[in-house]
Design a protein around this motif. Sequence first.
Motif, PDB file in Angstrom:
ATOM      1  N   ARG A  95      -0.297  19.077   7.549  1.00 29.51           N
ATOM      2  CA  ARG A  95      -1.159  18.401   8.501  1.00 29.51           C
ATOM      3  C   ARG A  95      -0.762  16.938   8.555  1.00 29.51           C
ATOM      4  NH1 ARG A  95      -1.880  22.686  10.228  1.00 29.51           N
ATOM      5  NH2 ARG A  95      -3.788  23.859  10.368  1.00 29.51           N
ATOM      6  N   LEU A  96      -1.204  16.252   9.597  1.00 20.58           N
ATOM      7  CA  LEU A  96      -0.862  14.852   9.793  1.00 20.58           C
ATOM      8  C   LEU A  96      -2.131  14.035   9.984  1.00 20.58           C
ATOM      9  CD1 LEU A  96       1.423  12.744  10.415  1.00 20.58           C
ATOM     10  CD2 LEU A  96       1.056  13.319  12.802  1.00 20.58           C
ATOM     11  N   LEU A  97      -2.263  12.993   9.194  1.00 22.10           N
ATOM     12  CA  LEU A  97      -3.357  12.032   9.353  1.00 22.10           C
ATOM     13  C   LEU A  97      -2.723  10.707   9.756  1.00 22.10           C
ATOM     14  CD1 LEU A  97      -6.340  11.143   9.004  1.00 22.10           C
ATOM     15  CD2 LEU A  97      -5.796  10.606   6.644  1.00 22.10           C
ATOM     16  N   ALA A  98      -2.854  10.373  11.011  1.00 20.48           N
ATOM     17  CA  ALA A  98      -2.267   9.129  11.515  1.00 20.48           C
ATOM     18  C   ALA A  98      -3.211   7.973  11.211  1.00 20.48           C
ATOM     19  CB  ALA A  98      -2.028   9.238  13.013  1.00 20.48           C
ATOM     20  N   LEU A  99      -2.673   6.958  10.619  1.00 18.30           N
ATOM     21  CA  LEU A  99      -3.451   5.772  10.283  1.00 18.30           C
ATOM     22  C   LEU A  99      -2.831   4.594  11.032  1.00 18.30           C
ATOM     23  CD1 LEU A  99      -5.657   4.446   8.556  1.00 18.30           C
ATOM     24  CD2 LEU A  99      -3.997   4.253   6.724  1.00 18.30           C
ATOM     25  N   ASN A 100      -3.433   4.227  12.124  1.00 18.11           N
ATOM     26  CA  ASN A 100      -2.947   3.101  12.918  1.00 18.11           C
ATOM     27  C   ASN A 100      -3.541   1.819  12.363  1.00 18.11           C
ATOM     28  OD1 ASN A 100      -1.483   4.674  14.825  1.00 18.11           O
ATOM     29  ND2 ASN A 100      -3.452   5.325  15.633  1.00 18.11           N
ATOM     30  N   ILE A 101      -2.674   0.928  11.966  1.00 20.79           N
ATOM     31  CA  ILE A 101      -3.109  -0.319  11.329  1.00 20.79           C
ATOM     32  C   ILE A 101      -2.843  -1.477  12.282  1.00 20.79           C
ATOM     33  CG2 ILE A 101      -2.802  -1.829   9.354  1.00 20.79           C
ATOM     34  CD1 ILE A 101      -1.698   0.671   7.880  1.00 20.79           C
ATOM     35  N   HIS A 102      -3.888  -2.169  12.656  1.00 17.69           N
ATOM     36  CA  HIS A 102      -3.763  -3.339  13.511  1.00 17.69           C
ATOM     37  C   HIS A 102      -4.259  -4.540  12.718  1.00 17.69           C
ATOM     38  CE1 HIS A 102      -4.284  -6.156  16.766  1.00 17.69           C
ATOM     39  NE2 HIS A 102      -3.597  -5.335  17.545  1.00 17.69           N
ATOM     40  N   PRO A 103      -3.413  -5.534  12.514  1.00 14.89           N
ATOM     41  CA  PRO A 103      -3.800  -6.655  11.658  1.00 14.89           C
ATOM     42  C   PRO A 103      -5.030  -7.418  12.141  1.00 14.89           C
ATOM     43  CG  PRO A 103      -1.587  -6.992  12.566  1.00 14.89           C
ATOM     44  CD  PRO A 103      -2.055  -5.655  13.010  1.00 14.89           C
ATOM     45  N   TRP A 104      -5.242  -7.490  13.448  1.00 19.47           N
ATOM     46  CA  TRP A 104      -6.403  -8.213  13.938  1.00 19.47           C
ATOM     47  C   TRP A 104      -7.694  -7.522  13.508  1.00 19.47           C
ATOM     48  CZ3 TRP A 104     -10.561  -7.452  17.254  1.00 19.47           C
ATOM     49  CH2 TRP A 104     -11.257  -8.599  17.589  1.00 19.47           C
ATOM     50  N   LEU A 105      -7.674  -6.189  13.444  1.00 22.25           N
ATOM     51  CA  LEU A 105      -8.876  -5.455  13.035  1.00 22.25           C
ATOM     52  C   LEU A 105      -8.993  -5.345  11.525  1.00 22.25           C
ATOM     53  CD1 LEU A 105      -8.825  -2.553  15.627  1.00 22.25           C
ATOM     54  CD2 LEU A 105     -10.346  -4.513  15.594  1.00 22.25           C
ATOM     55  N   LEU A 106      -7.938  -4.880  10.871  1.00 19.71           N
ATOM     56  CA  LEU A 106      -8.032  -4.602   9.441  1.00 19.71           C
ATOM     57  C   LEU A 106      -7.743  -5.810   8.560  1.00 19.71           C
ATOM     58  CD1 LEU A 106      -6.485  -1.057   9.348  1.00 19.71           C
ATOM     59  CD2 LEU A 106      -8.861  -1.694   9.048  1.00 19.71           C
ATOM     60  N   GLY A 107      -7.176  -6.859   9.129  1.00 18.86           N
ATOM     61  CA  GLY A 107      -6.873  -8.038   8.334  1.00 18.86           C
ATOM     62  C   GLY A 107      -8.030  -9.006   8.208  1.00 18.86           C
ATOM     63  N   GLN A 108      -9.146  -8.670   8.777  1.00 20.99           N
ATOM     64  CA  GLN A 108     -10.311  -9.544   8.707  1.00 20.99           C
ATOM     65  C   GLN A 108     -10.906  -9.492   7.294  1.00 20.99           C
ATOM     66  OE1 GLN A 108     -11.151 -11.519  11.328  1.00 20.99           O
ATOM     67  NE2 GLN A 108      -9.299 -10.652  12.214  1.00 20.99           N
ATOM     68  N   HIS A 110     -13.839  -9.401   6.085  1.00 21.36           N
ATOM     69  CA  HIS A 110     -14.941  -8.472   5.825  1.00 21.36           C
ATOM     70  C   HIS A 110     -14.504  -7.013   5.911  1.00 21.36           C
ATOM     71  CE1 HIS A 110     -14.941  -8.985  10.202  1.00 21.36           C
ATOM     72  NE2 HIS A 110     -15.540  -7.813  10.284  1.00 21.36           N
ATOM     73  N   ARG A 111     -13.262  -6.743   6.318  1.00 19.00           N
ATOM     74  CA  ARG A 111     -12.773  -5.364   6.421  1.00 19.00           C
ATOM     75  C   ARG A 111     -11.695  -5.028   5.406  1.00 19.00           C
ATOM     76  NH1 ARG A 111     -12.458  -6.289  12.528  1.00 19.00           N
ATOM     77  NH2 ARG A 111     -14.485  -5.562  13.232  1.00 19.00           N
ATOM     78  N   PHE A 128     -10.191  -1.352   3.597  1.00 22.57           N
ATOM     79  CA  PHE A 128      -8.826  -0.888   3.803  1.00 22.57           C
ATOM     80  C   PHE A 128      -8.122  -0.693   2.458  1.00 22.57           C
ATOM     81  CE2 PHE A 128      -4.312  -1.950   4.916  1.00 22.57           C
ATOM     82  CZ  PHE A 128      -4.041  -0.742   5.524  1.00 22.57           C
ATOM     83  N   GLU A 129      -8.321  -1.623   1.535  1.00 20.87           N
ATOM     84  CA  GLU A 129      -7.728  -1.486   0.200  1.00 20.87           C
ATOM     85  C   GLU A 129      -8.279  -0.252  -0.518  1.00 20.87           C
ATOM     86  OE1 GLU A 129      -8.627  -5.293  -1.494  1.00 20.87           O
ATOM     87  OE2 GLU A 129      -6.751  -6.171  -0.766  1.00 20.87           O
ATOM     88  N   GLN A 130      -9.570   0.011  -0.371  1.00 22.42           N
ATOM     89  CA  GLN A 130     -10.159   1.214  -0.976  1.00 22.42           C
ATOM     90  C   GLN A 130      -9.547   2.474  -0.383  1.00 22.42           C
ATOM     91  OE1 GLN A 130     -14.418   0.959  -0.503  1.00 22.42           O
ATOM     92  NE2 GLN A 130     -14.557  -0.917  -1.702  1.00 22.42           N
ATOM     93  N   LEU A 131      -9.350   2.493   0.925  1.00 18.68           N
ATOM     94  CA  LEU A 131      -8.741   3.645   1.573  1.00 18.68           C
ATOM     95  C   LEU A 131      -7.322   3.854   1.071  1.00 18.68           C
ATOM     96  CD1 LEU A 131      -8.622   5.920   3.661  1.00 18.68           C
ATOM     97  CD2 LEU A 131      -7.928   4.188   5.337  1.00 18.68           C
ATOM     98  N   LEU A 132      -6.533   2.798   1.001  1.00 19.68           N
ATOM     99  CA  LEU A 132      -5.163   2.932   0.504  1.00 19.68           C
ATOM    100  C   LEU A 132      -5.133   3.421  -0.935  1.00 19.68           C
ATOM    101  CD1 LEU A 132      -3.370  -0.179   2.020  1.00 19.68           C
ATOM    102  CD2 LEU A 132      -3.260   2.205   2.772  1.00 19.68           C
ATOM    103  N   ALA A 133      -6.038   2.934  -1.759  1.00 14.87           N
ATOM    104  CA  ALA A 133      -6.112   3.399  -3.150  1.00 14.87           C
ATOM    105  C   ALA A 133      -6.452   4.885  -3.194  1.00 14.87           C
ATOM    106  CB  ALA A 133      -7.142   2.586  -3.927  1.00 14.87           C
ATOM    107  N   TYR A 134      -7.361   5.315  -2.335  1.00 18.40           N
ATOM    108  CA  TYR A 134      -7.752   6.725  -2.289  1.00 18.40           C
ATOM    109  C   TYR A 134      -6.577   7.600  -1.860  1.00 18.40           C
ATOM    110  CZ  TYR A 134     -10.399  10.928  -1.237  1.00 18.40           C
ATOM    111  OH  TYR A 134     -10.857  12.216  -1.206  1.00 18.40           O
TER     112      TYR A 134
END
Length: 68
Positions: free
Chosen positions: A18-31, A33-34, A38-44
Amino acid sequence: MCDACDLLLAEAEQYGGRLLALNIHPWLLGQPHRIAYFEQLLAYLTSKQDIWLASASDIYSAFSGQSE
């Protein structure tokens, strides 16, 4: 995203990859408060042994040489 990951891992056991696409946009995820979420998700995701973390070009390279 963690729930989606778990669902896809369960489906992969029965139906194959299966494929889980994770689109990362710095303006959204680099904030500030977010970024913690994102770090928790990557660790998971990196804690799972059955996951291949790949770029689009990695996926293309792996499957372009396969015959039908």
